[in-house]
Design a protein around this motif. Structure first.
Motif, PDB file in Angstrom:
ATOM      1  N   ASN A   3       0.843  -1.187   0.000  1.00  0.00           N
ATOM      2  CA  ASN A   3       0.000   0.000   0.000  1.00  0.00           C
ATOM      3  C   ASN A   3       0.878   1.237   0.000  1.00  0.00           C
ATOM      4  OD1 ASN A   3      -2.344  -1.481   0.064  1.00  0.00           O
ATOM      5  ND2 ASN A   3      -2.447  -1.492   2.288  1.00  0.00           N
ATOM      6  N   ARG A   4       0.548   2.177  -0.866  1.00  0.00           N
ATOM      7  CA  ARG A   4       1.331   3.405  -0.959  1.00  0.00           C
ATOM      8  C   ARG A   4       0.630   4.532  -0.218  1.00  0.00           C
ATOM      9  NH1 ARG A   4       2.264   4.149  -7.240  1.00  0.00           N
ATOM     10  NH2 ARG A   4       0.095   3.552  -7.270  1.00  0.00           N
ATOM     11  N   SER A   5       1.427   5.445   0.309  1.00  0.00           N
ATOM     12  CA  SER A   5       0.872   6.608   0.988  1.00  0.00           C
ATOM     13  C   SER A   5       0.335   7.588  -0.052  1.00  0.00           C
ATOM     14  CB  SER A   5       1.938   7.288   1.836  1.00  0.00           C
ATOM     15  OG  SER A   5       2.904   7.906   1.005  1.00  0.00           O
ATOM     16  N   ASP A   6      -0.435   8.565   0.424  1.00  0.00           N
ATOM     17  CA  ASP A   6      -0.949   9.608  -0.462  1.00  0.00           C
ATOM     18  C   ASP A   6       0.192  10.330  -1.181  1.00  0.00           C
ATOM     19  OD1 ASP A   6      -3.571   9.076   0.269  1.00  0.00           O
ATOM     20  OD2 ASP A   6      -3.609  10.608   1.829  1.00  0.00           O
ATOM     21  N   ILE A   7       1.258  10.594  -0.453  1.00  0.00           N
ATOM     22  CA  ILE A   7       2.389  11.315  -1.030  1.00  0.00           C
ATOM     23  C   ILE A   7       3.079  10.474  -2.101  1.00  0.00           C
ATOM     24  CG2 ILE A   7       4.677  12.281  -0.517  1.00  0.00           C
ATOM     25  CD1 ILE A   7       3.483  13.177   2.186  1.00  0.00           C
ATOM     26  N   GLU A   8       3.214   9.174  -1.860  1.00  0.00           N
ATOM     27  CA  GLU A   8       3.826   8.289  -2.862  1.00  0.00           C
ATOM     28  C   GLU A   8       2.969   8.235  -4.131  1.00  0.00           C
ATOM     29  OE1 GLU A   8       6.162   4.748  -0.623  1.00  0.00           O
ATOM     30  OE2 GLU A   8       4.032   4.961  -0.092  1.00  0.00           O
ATOM     31  N   ILE A   9       1.668   8.173  -3.957  1.00  0.00           N
ATOM     32  CA  ILE A   9       0.756   8.131  -5.111  1.00  0.00           C
ATOM     33  C   ILE A   9       0.845   9.437  -5.888  1.00  0.00           C
ATOM     34  CG2 ILE A   9      -1.660   8.021  -5.835  1.00  0.00           C
ATOM     35  CD1 ILE A   9      -2.073   6.094  -3.411  1.00  0.00           C
ATOM     36  N   MET A  10       0.830  10.568  -5.168  1.00  0.00           N
ATOM     37  CA  MET A  10       0.919  11.862  -5.845  1.00  0.00           C
ATOM     38  C   MET A  10       2.242  11.972  -6.602  1.00  0.00           C
ATOM     39  SD  MET A  10      -0.598  14.678  -6.613  1.00  0.00           S
ATOM     40  CE  MET A  10      -1.907  14.997  -5.433  1.00  0.00           C
ATOM     41  N   HIS A  35      -8.584   4.058 -11.759  1.00  0.00           N
ATOM     42  CA  HIS A  35      -9.239   5.220 -12.344  1.00  0.00           C
ATOM     43  C   HIS A  35      -9.763   6.151 -11.253  1.00  0.00           C
ATOM     44  CE1 HIS A  35     -12.456   7.519 -14.376  1.00  0.00           C
ATOM     45  NE2 HIS A  35     -11.536   7.582 -15.327  1.00  0.00           N
ATOM     46  N   SER A  36     -10.354   5.596 -10.221  1.00  0.00           N
ATOM     47  CA  SER A  36     -10.890   6.446  -9.148  1.00  0.00           C
ATOM     48  C   SER A  36      -9.770   7.181  -8.405  1.00  0.00           C
ATOM     49  CB  SER A  36     -11.745   5.635  -8.167  1.00  0.00           C
ATOM     50  OG  SER A  36     -10.981   4.637  -7.547  1.00  0.00           O
ATOM     51  N   GLN A  37      -8.638   6.515  -8.181  1.00  0.00           N
ATOM     52  CA  GLN A  37      -7.493   7.187  -7.562  1.00  0.00           C
ATOM     53  C   GLN A  37      -6.992   8.308  -8.465  1.00  0.00           C
ATOM     54  OE1 GLN A  37      -5.001   3.670  -7.045  1.00  0.00           O
ATOM     55  NE2 GLN A  37      -4.854   4.154  -4.855  1.00  0.00           N
ATOM     56  N   LEU A  38      -6.890   8.024  -9.751  1.00  0.00           N
ATOM     57  CA  LEU A  38      -6.402   9.021 -10.701  1.00  0.00           C
ATOM     58  C   LEU A  38      -7.269  10.271 -10.674  1.00  0.00           C
ATOM     59  CD1 LEU A  38      -4.411   9.688 -13.048  1.00  0.00           C
ATOM     60  CD2 LEU A  38      -6.241   8.915 -14.557  1.00  0.00           C
ATOM     61  N   ILE A  39      -8.572  10.097 -10.742  1.00  0.00           N
ATOM     62  CA  ILE A  39      -9.497  11.232 -10.748  1.00  0.00           C
ATOM     63  C   ILE A  39      -9.328  12.053  -9.475  1.00  0.00           C
ATOM     64  CG2 ILE A  39     -11.932  11.895 -10.762  1.00  0.00           C
ATOM     65  CD1 ILE A  39     -10.754  10.800 -13.460  1.00  0.00           C
ATOM     66  N   ARG A  40      -9.267  11.376  -8.337  1.00  0.00           N
ATOM     67  CA  ARG A  40      -9.145  12.063  -7.041  1.00  0.00           C
ATOM     68  C   ARG A  40      -7.822  12.832  -6.956  1.00  0.00           C
ATOM     69  NH1 ARG A  40     -10.471   8.037  -3.704  1.00  0.00           N
ATOM     70  NH2 ARG A  40      -8.390   7.157  -3.734  1.00  0.00           N
ATOM     71  N   TYR A  41      -6.708  12.175  -7.261  1.00  0.00           N
ATOM     72  CA  TYR A  41      -5.401  12.811  -7.106  1.00  0.00           C
ATOM     73  C   TYR A  41      -5.136  13.869  -8.177  1.00  0.00           C
ATOM     74  CZ  TYR A  41      -4.158   9.651  -3.368  1.00  0.00           C
ATOM     75  OH  TYR A  41      -4.126   8.982  -2.169  1.00  0.00           O
ATOM     76  N   LEU A  42      -5.620  13.668  -9.395  1.00  0.00           N
ATOM     77  CA  LEU A  42      -5.464  14.702 -10.421  1.00  0.00           C
ATOM     78  C   LEU A  42      -6.230  15.958 -10.045  1.00  0.00           C
ATOM     79  CD1 LEU A  42      -5.536  13.099 -13.998  1.00  0.00           C
ATOM     80  CD2 LEU A  42      -3.682  14.368 -12.914  1.00  0.00           C
ATOM     81  N   ALA A  43      -7.418  15.789  -9.484  1.00  0.00           N
ATOM     82  CA  ALA A  43      -8.206  16.951  -9.056  1.00  0.00           C
ATOM     83  C   ALA A  43      -7.443  17.745  -8.001  1.00  0.00           C
ATOM     84  CB  ALA A  43      -9.564  16.504  -8.519  1.00  0.00           C
ATOM     85  N   ILE A  44      -6.842  17.043  -7.057  1.00  0.00           N
ATOM     86  CA  ILE A  44      -6.048  17.704  -6.013  1.00  0.00           C
ATOM     87  C   ILE A  44      -4.835  18.381  -6.634  1.00  0.00           C
ATOM     88  CG2 ILE A  44      -4.590  17.306  -3.989  1.00  0.00           C
ATOM     89  CD1 ILE A  44      -6.565  14.966  -3.302  1.00  0.00           C
TER      90      ILE A  44
END
Length: 91
Positions: A3-10, A35-44
């Protein structure tokens, strides 16, 4: 995959947008996110000015602020020990 952290994903998403304009599908595949992670993190990322979005072409590209984020992230990784270097505290 762990599992990756939010910062690692960003950071993965930002790395996937360096150099040129990219489609969401390319970013999703290169960053290994759903896809759902991408949408969420791209928006941020767009909201915080880390990535810019071209409405005309529906493409994304990293900004100067995004490059600063990646640079600071890389510096932090150099400061932290790798997980295999951490002492085993279990008795």
């Amino acid at each position: 995959m762990k599992n990756r952290s939010d910062i690692e994903i960003m950071a993965s998403i930002l790395r996937s947008t360096t150099g040129k304009w990219e489609y969401k599908t390319t970013i999703m595949n290169n960053a290994s996110v759903s896809h759902s992670q991408l949408i969420r993190y791209l928006a941020i990322a767009v909201e915080r000015g880390l990535v810019e979005y071209s409405e005309v072409r529906d493409l994304y590209r990293i900004t100067e602020a995004g490059l600063v984020f990646l640079d600071k992230y890389t510096c932090l990784l150099r400061l932290l020990p790798k997980s295999q270097d951490l002492p085993d505290l279990a008795h």
